[in-house]
Design a protein around this motif. Structure first.
Motif: not given
Length: 321
Positions: A199-200, A202-203
């Motif tokens: 989901y990314g 950066e998470k």
């Protein structure tokens, strides 16, 4: 309904010292995945040894000799084997002390045996004797980009390294990791893989959300009352977070293992049902490791499932005494 015996009380009375070994690279998250064991059974029953205390050389000596801590020759593994054997017999040791802030050694300290000993370090599964002393073993295996980001943050913020020093050490350690540390996967009862979330990327740093896989061999003992059900009504009506659960069979070094993978964040209620299952199996009430949390991450779920697996094996060994 008959009272389920409190397993903490059974462990406290038992002559068995149960040793858990967690291996992996420096900064790979080894401590995270045994935190649930520490919280469930508490400091009266659980003690942790960090294998960094068994370094043979301090930081300056390693720099002068051109060796990294990943080289087994830079560690006193014979003393480690002797100390773990004594602890397993219920005897105390004088444990060496390595200070990460200064990179030097302190004076040895008395270290009493507990009913559960957790070993965490680079070479936990390296020698046949160490593996023989372990009752359950885990290898923590983050993807390189995740591992290096964690190590950089930990070493600069908590261990006094400059960013340039961390970069140099990561470069120096690569070959030693592949030679000495990675092969230990072959000897682990469970392997934990950690990657950036689908989901990314950066998470990870922002929300501690990663893609976590728990890989295990087929269990010979039956596991009962493991409740990881999902309330579809709650999911469809109230759940605001994306998450994924996946089961697969994967090749890990020298074996094929069953992989349970989680990604994203989930409502706390999902984990609470698994906590309830552990309570029912152990008689330990309450188990609420993530209490007051609105959501839990894949890391939290795998931590709890791994703890259940370890507890299940400890119950099996108790029944054989």
């Amino acid at each position: 309904m008959p009272r389920i015996p409190n397993f903490k009380e059974i462990i406290a009375r038992s002559p068995l010292v149960f040793v858990i070994g967690v291996a992996g690279d420096s900064g790979s998250g080894k401590t995270t995945f045994t935190n649930a064991i520490r919280q469930i059974f508490g400091p009266d029953l659980v003690a942790t040894i960090t294998l960094d205390d068994y370094h043979r050389y301090d930081r300056e000596e390693r720099r002068r000799l051109g060796v990294t801590p990943l080289n087994p020759d830079a560690n006193n593994l014979v003393q480690l084997e002797t100390d773990v054997a004594r602890l397993k017999e219920g005897r105390a040791i004088q444990k060496p002390v390595y200070n990460h802030e200064t990179g030097t050694f302190g004076l040895p300290v008395p270290f009493a045996s507990k009913k559960i000993i957790i070993l965490e370090g680079l070479h936990t599964l390296f020698t046949p004797r160490l593996r023989e002393l372990l009752d359950f073993s885990v290898f923590v295996d983050p993807d390189p980009e995740v591992k290096h980001a964690w190590k950089r943050r930990r070493d600069t913020e908590g261990r006094g390294y400059s960013s340039a020093e961390v970069t140099e050490e990561i470069s120096l350690r690569g070959k030693d990791y592949e030679t000495y540390i990675a092969p230990q996967r072959c000897h682990a009862d469970a392997v934990i893989r950690i990657g950036n979330s689908r989901y990314g990327d950066e998470k990870g740093e922002a929300e501690n959300v990663y893609r976590i896989s728990l890989l295990q061999h087929r269990m010979d003992q039956k596991v009962t009352d493991v409740d990881l059900s999902i309330d579809l009504y709650s999911l469809l009506s109230f759940h605001d977070h994306a998450f994924m659960i996946e089961f697969s069979t994967e090749d890990v070094a020298c074996a094929r293992m069953r992989a349970l993978t989680f990604d994203g964040a989930m409502n706390y209620g999902t984990v609470r049902k698994l906590e309830t299952s552990i309570e029912q199996q152990t008689g330990v009430h309450p188990i609420a490791i993530f209490e007051n949390r609105v959501t839990v991450t894949a890391t939290d779920l795998v931590q709890l499932i791994l703890s259940w697996r370890i507890i299940h094996w400890r119950i099996f060994l108790q029944d054989r005494i």
